[in-house]
Design an enzyme around this catalytic site. Structure first.
Site, PDB file in Angstrom:
ATOM      1  N   GLU A  18       6.831  20.313   8.303  1.00 31.38           N
ATOM      2  CA  GLU A  18       5.675  19.491   8.490  1.00 31.38           C
ATOM      3  C   GLU A  18       5.485  20.169  10.093  1.00 31.38           C
ATOM      4  OE1 GLU A  18       6.181  15.740   7.946  1.00 31.38           O
ATOM      5  OE2 GLU A  18       5.851  15.817   5.886  1.00 31.38           O
ATOM      6  N   GLU A  51       8.638  16.852  -0.440  1.00 31.10           N
ATOM      7  CA  GLU A  51       9.414  15.415  -0.461  1.00 31.10           C
ATOM      8  C   GLU A  51       8.830  14.600  -1.314  1.00 31.10           C
ATOM      9  OE1 GLU A  51       9.871  14.345   4.095  1.00 31.10           O
ATOM     10  OE2 GLU A  51      10.938  16.478   4.259  1.00 31.10           O
TER      11      GLU A  51
HETATM   12  C1  FCB Z   1       7.996  13.157   6.215  1.00 30.19           C
HETATM   13  C2  FCB Z   1      10.011  13.943   7.034  1.00 30.19           C
HETATM   14  C3  FCB Z   1      11.455  13.505   7.057  1.00 30.19           C
HETATM   15  C4  FCB Z   1      11.734  12.028   6.705  1.00 30.19           C
HETATM   16  C5  FCB Z   1      10.189  11.725   5.580  1.00 30.19           C
HETATM   17  C6  FCB Z   1      10.573   9.302   5.652  1.00 30.19           C
HETATM   18  O1  FCB Z   1       7.456  13.356   7.175  1.00 30.19           O
HETATM   19  O2  FCB Z   1       9.633  15.242   7.285  1.00 30.19           O
HETATM   20  O3  FCB Z   1      12.355  14.195   7.461  1.00 30.19           O
HETATM   21  O4  FCB Z   1      11.363  11.551   7.803  1.00 30.19           O
HETATM   22  O5  FCB Z   1       9.463  12.014   6.507  1.00 30.19           O
END
Ligand code: FCB
Length: 486
Positions: free
Chosen positions: A198, A383
């Protein structure tokens, strides 16, 4: 040693690693879940990040990171929480890998702490720091869990911050040196490498909003950081390819489906610009299209000199793209420069404990867009998950129906995307464990597995048991379709 509680749980949330797949109250629905039809090569994982779980903040000469520094700043993190101990994962690594095996995972996404490997960011390699990941990779491979290694999940060595951090033109070079150090040690066993997690967030939350480390607030700096991150991705990827035989190298982006608040031309224009700054600013260059023109015009003199030309000659050469998806964004027009767009939070049917809108179709839309507009050929959801206000019963068990439903519906949309031809190859739930949620500290829990921080006890939640059962149902379907595994 973590006590792996859970075998007495009401709906069969068995103790991880006990090898028993007890029926849960959701099992009846499982055979119909579209995700059980995902292909045999599909990867089922969970994700974590070094600073959020590892602890062992100074073990074996680990250097400080910008998060060690930021968490000391009064008021920066809820309750003054730090990652000093977190989930104590470095010491409990073997148990945690057993936990993954008990869930039936065949992949695990984790990150390496740069300052464990290079305490000063560059220069002397700390062999004992690398030993930590060497051991983790071996434990994973022993359990047939494929390691997905992320090099940078936000914890820049503080020594490099003191030399200008990501704002320095040297940052890509530093990153390539670090990538080479990790690859030299682990490249014989790790095939899947994510350079950065990110970049949008660490550039803008860290250097514009200031609510993440290093806590700075400067538009020009944030754009410079984002630019250096893209360059670092490429030189880091080149360094990996020079050392690792046939690696697969990608990057993980946080992508948001951007919608205008109202069907008014001003709001619609604002949504396009928000999409530009959040999504296209990274996707376009990574796919060889340079920086998007509309945003170049909006940013104007805020952009680093020469950045637009540099991106004309740039290509991310991705073997895969990682998609972190949590929520869509609603946008309205604003007078604030340079974007003239603002995020708004209208009343919507569902939000998580983070206040994030729940919209599972957004995940499918993002994935379909990547295939359609960018011609992406290999995608992973690196994620996806949700924080809710978990309540543990006296035995530590959490019956988190809200999180289970969140995962259920997002996985169904991911499976629909695959059915419509999207090249999605795996899904990583965020997160394996409750952990240190950045500025929110330990208040926000995302885990499939509850962590009772004072005792470090791990207990599989109902959502974790559901995920385990879904993976098991997918496996059964594959075996039934091809009993000889040919
Ligand atoms: C993302 C992050 C991860 C976590 C989630 C909830 O942006 O990459 O580390 O904090 O959010």
């Amino acid at each position: 040693m973590a006590s792996l509680a859970g075998s007495r749980k009401p709906d069969g949330a068995a103790a991880p690693g006990d090898g028993v797949c007890r029926p849960t109250r959701h099992n009846a629905r499982m055979p119909d879940h579209p995700a059980t039809e995902l292909p045999p090569s599909f990867l089922w994982g969970a994700a974590t990040a070094a600073y959020q779980i590892e602890g062992a903040a100074t073990l074996h000469g680990k250097g400080r990171s910008i998060w060690d520094e930021f968490t000391r700043r009064p008021g920066a993190v809820a309750n003054g929480d730090t990652g000093d101990v977190a989930c104590d994962h470095v010491r409990r690594m073997r148990d945690d890998v057993e936990l993954m095996a008990g869930l039936g995972l065949n992949a695990y996404r984790f990150s390496v702490a740069w300052s464990r490997v290079l305490p000063r960011g560059i220069g002397q390699v700390n062999v004992r720091g690398l030993d930590v990941y060497d051991r983790l990779v071996d434990l994973l491979l022993e359990r047939d869990i494929r390691p997905f290694l992320t090099l940078y999940h936000w914890d820049l060595p503080q020594a490099l911050q003191e030399r200008g951090g990501w704002g320095s033109a040297d940052a890509p070079k530093w990153f390539a040196e670090y990538a080479a150090a990790v690859a030299t040690r682990l490249g014989d066993r790790v095939r899947d490498w994510t350079t950065l997690n990110e970049p949008q967030v660490f550039a803008f939350a860290g250097h514009l909003a200031g609510n993440h480390a290093p806590g700075l607030t400067d538009w020009g700096l944030a754009l410079r950081v984002a630019h250096h991150a893209l360059l670092a991705h490429r030189v880091g990827a080149d360094a990996l390819r020079a050392i690792v035989r046939a690696p697969r190298v990608g990057i993980a982006l946080d992508l948001h489906d951007c919608h205008s608040l109202r069907s008014l031309p001003d709001d619609e224009g604002a949504a396009v610009r928000m999409d530009g700054s959040q999504n296209r600013w990274f996707l376009d260059p990574l796919f060889g299209r340079g920086y998007p023109q509309d945003l170049v015009a909006a940013y104007g003199s805020l952009l680093p000199r020469g950045a637009v030309d540099a991106m004309h000659r740039y290509h991310g050469r991705l073997d895969f793209l990682g998609v972190n998806y949590y929520n869509p964004w609603r946008v309205e027009s604003s007078s604030e420069l340079p974007l003239r767009a603002a995020l708004v939070e209208p009343v919507v049917p569902e939000r998580t404990a983070m206040g994030w809108e729940v919209r599972p179709t957004g995940l499918r839309h993002v994935l379909e867009r990547l295939a359609r507009e960018y011609g992406a050929t290999a995608l992973y959801v690196t994620e996806n998950g949700a924080a809710y206000d978990d309540e543990a019963d006296p035995s530590g068990f959490v019956d988190d129906e809200d999180r289970r439903r969140y995962l259920d519906r997002h996985l169904a949309e991911a499976a629909r995307a695959v059915r419509s031809g999207v090249p999605l190859e795996g899904y990583f739930a965020w997160s394996l464990l409750d952990n240190f949620e950045w500025a929110e500290g330990y208040d926000k829990r995302f885990g499939l597995v509850r962590v009772d921080f004072p005792t470090q006890t791990r207990t599989v939640k109902a959502s974790g048991a559901w995920y385990r059962d879904l993976i098991a149902a997918w496996r059964r379907r594959i075996v039934a379709a091809d009993p000889l595994g040919m």
